[in-house]
Write a protein that holds these residues in place. Structure first.
Motif, PDB file in Angstrom:
ATOM      1  N   ASP A   1      30.087  -3.960   6.572  1.00  0.00           N
ATOM      2  CA  ASP A   1      30.601  -4.404   5.276  1.00  0.00           C
ATOM      3  C   ASP A   1      30.308  -5.878   5.029  1.00  0.00           C
TER       4      ASP A   1
ATOM      5  N   GLU B   1      26.043   2.715   7.059  1.00  0.00           N
ATOM      6  CA  GLU B   1      27.451   3.009   6.758  1.00  0.00           C
ATOM      7  C   GLU B   1      27.660   4.498   6.504  1.00  0.00           C
TER       8      GLU B   1
ATOM      9  N   CYS C   1      38.767   6.064   2.749  1.00  0.00           N
ATOM     10  CA  CYS C   1      37.510   5.311   2.702  1.00  0.00           C
ATOM     11  C   CYS C   1      36.332   6.213   2.332  1.00  0.00           C
TER      12      CYS C   1
ATOM     13  N   PHE D   1      33.982   5.831  -0.899  1.00  0.00           N
ATOM     14  CA  PHE D   1      32.557   5.615  -0.646  1.00  0.00           C
ATOM     15  C   PHE D   1      31.708   6.645  -1.379  1.00  0.00           C
ATOM     16  N   TYR D   2      32.012   7.925  -1.178  1.00  0.00           N
ATOM     17  CA  TYR D   2      31.202   8.968  -1.801  1.00  0.00           C
ATOM     18  C   TYR D   2      31.424   9.018  -3.313  1.00  0.00           C
TER      19      TYR D   2
ATOM     20  N   THR E   1      31.845   6.388  -5.326  1.00  0.00           N
ATOM     21  CA  THR E   1      30.962   5.373  -5.916  1.00  0.00           C
ATOM     22  C   THR E   1      29.494   5.760  -5.753  1.00  0.00           C
TER      23      THR E   1
ATOM     24  N   TYR F   1      30.265  -0.443  -5.620  1.00  0.00           N
ATOM     25  CA  TYR F   1      29.783  -0.062  -4.289  1.00  0.00           C
ATOM     26  C   TYR F   1      29.685  -1.270  -3.368  1.00  0.00           C
TER      27      TYR F   1
ATOM     28  N   ILE G   1      34.189  -1.376  -1.866  1.00  0.00           N
ATOM     29  CA  ILE G   1      34.310  -0.724  -0.556  1.00  0.00           C
ATOM     30  C   ILE G   1      34.599  -1.722   0.566  1.00  0.00           C
TER      31      ILE G   1
ATOM     32  N   ASN H   1      38.214  -1.495   2.552  1.00  0.00           N
ATOM     33  CA  ASN H   1      38.187  -0.906   3.890  1.00  0.00           C
ATOM     34  C   ASN H   1      39.162  -1.569   4.868  1.00  0.00           C
TER      35      ASN H   1
END
Length: 311
Positions: free
Chosen positions: A70, A111, A247, A251-252, A254, A278, A282, A286
């Motif tokens: 990140d 990631e 998380c 993540f998925y 975005t 994104y 994230i 996180n």
């Protein structure tokens, strides 16, 4: 750049967000604050995990890798964006653009795979608790982490080789705030079909496999949790993977907004907004998600606070 003049420009102009000097200053302050928060929060997670022996289990070692990713991919984009906002000089060199594209894809790919490995880690902990440290021993965890980074390092290489062969005769202005693949393809006068096909194939192989490994892991996890008789046991089991589920959803979510929308609905403005979510949202969320209700982190914080400031 005049149409028909096929060449590789020495630099690109990045259009960014706004032309107003006042608005650019406001954006600079906002992005600088966000960037410093991302660095500080993720670095704190890394320091806590490294310094405290209670946080050196496979789950936290993988979390440490997530924080490193990140910090890294945010640092690939935001420092250059901050420099452009501060100096009002919205240019990036050709080599700098290619390097930025490579590292953005490298850390993004890493990631995706790491989140799938973290899902498997939670599967091993909940579905096979007695064999957890056999399935995810320190040696195996280190091997898995090394493999994740190696795959992430190798996947974008073909993209970069193909992108480096592009010529640009329509414009050298990138309608984005960093060097992403799609806006580069839009201003190229080279046939981009090969790179688009490869991008689809590589993206499908990495993303779909990672997604299904995550999905299958959580199917087994949910089944195991439902078979636990006590409500306290079910809550405790779910709490060990709730942060990761959150998380993964962000993540998925975005990622889908960025890359799986119909082509007809794509616009430069929307692409910038989704990319910003994104890149910024994230890594900002996180460390908060993983630590805010985590008793191990709370205990470490109290211990460090007591050591530094006294009882």
């Amino acid at each position: 750049m005049a149409p028909g003049n096929k060449s590789k420009p020495s630099e690109f102009t990045v259009q960014g967000f706004a032309d107003s000097a006042q608005l650019q200053l406001l954006l600079f302050i906002i992005f600088l604050s966000i960037y410093l928060t991302i660095i500080l929060s993720n670095f704190t997670v890394i320091v806590y995990i490294v310094l405290d022996s209670h946080l050196q289990s496979p789950m936290y070692i993988l979390l440490c890798n997530l924080s490193i990713i990140d910090i890294s991919y945010t640092s690939t984009i935001l420092p250059k964006l901050l420099a452009m906002l501060f100096t009002h000089r919205r240019v990036i060199s050709y080599n700098g653009c290619i390097a930025q594209l490579y590292f953005f894809m490298f850390f993004g790919c890493t990631e995706i795979i790491l989140l799938a490995v973290m899902a498997y880690d939670r599967y091993a902990a909940i579905c096979h608790p007695l064999h957890y440290y056999l399935l995810m021993s320190s040696k195996r965890c280190a091997q898995v982490a090394s493999t994740v980074w190696t795959v992430g390092l190798l996947v974008p290489i073909t993209h970069i080789i193909l992108t480096s062969d592009l010529t640009f005769c329509f414009s050298n202005q990138i309608d984005h705030f960093f060097c992403d693949l799609t806006p580069l393809l839009k201003i190229s006068c080279t046939d981009t079909s090969i790179i688009e096909i490869w991008n689809y194939i590589a993206g499908t192989i990495v993303s779909v496999n990672a997604f299904f490994l995550t999905l299958i892991s959580y199917m087994f996890i949910i089944s195991a949790i439902l078979n636990i008789r006590s409500s306290f046991g079910r809550r405790k089991a779910f709490s060990t993977c709730a942060s990761h589920v959150t998380c993964v959803i962000i993540f998925y979510g975005t990622m889908i907004c960025m890359y799986l929308r119909p082509t007809s609905s794509h616009s430069a403005g929307q692409d910038k907004v989704f990319a910003l979510l994104y890149i910024v949202l994230i890594p900002l969320l996180n460390p908060i998600i993983y630590t805010i209700k985590n008793e191990d982190f709370k205990n470490v914080f109290k211990k460090i606070n007591k050591t530094v400031f006294g009882p």
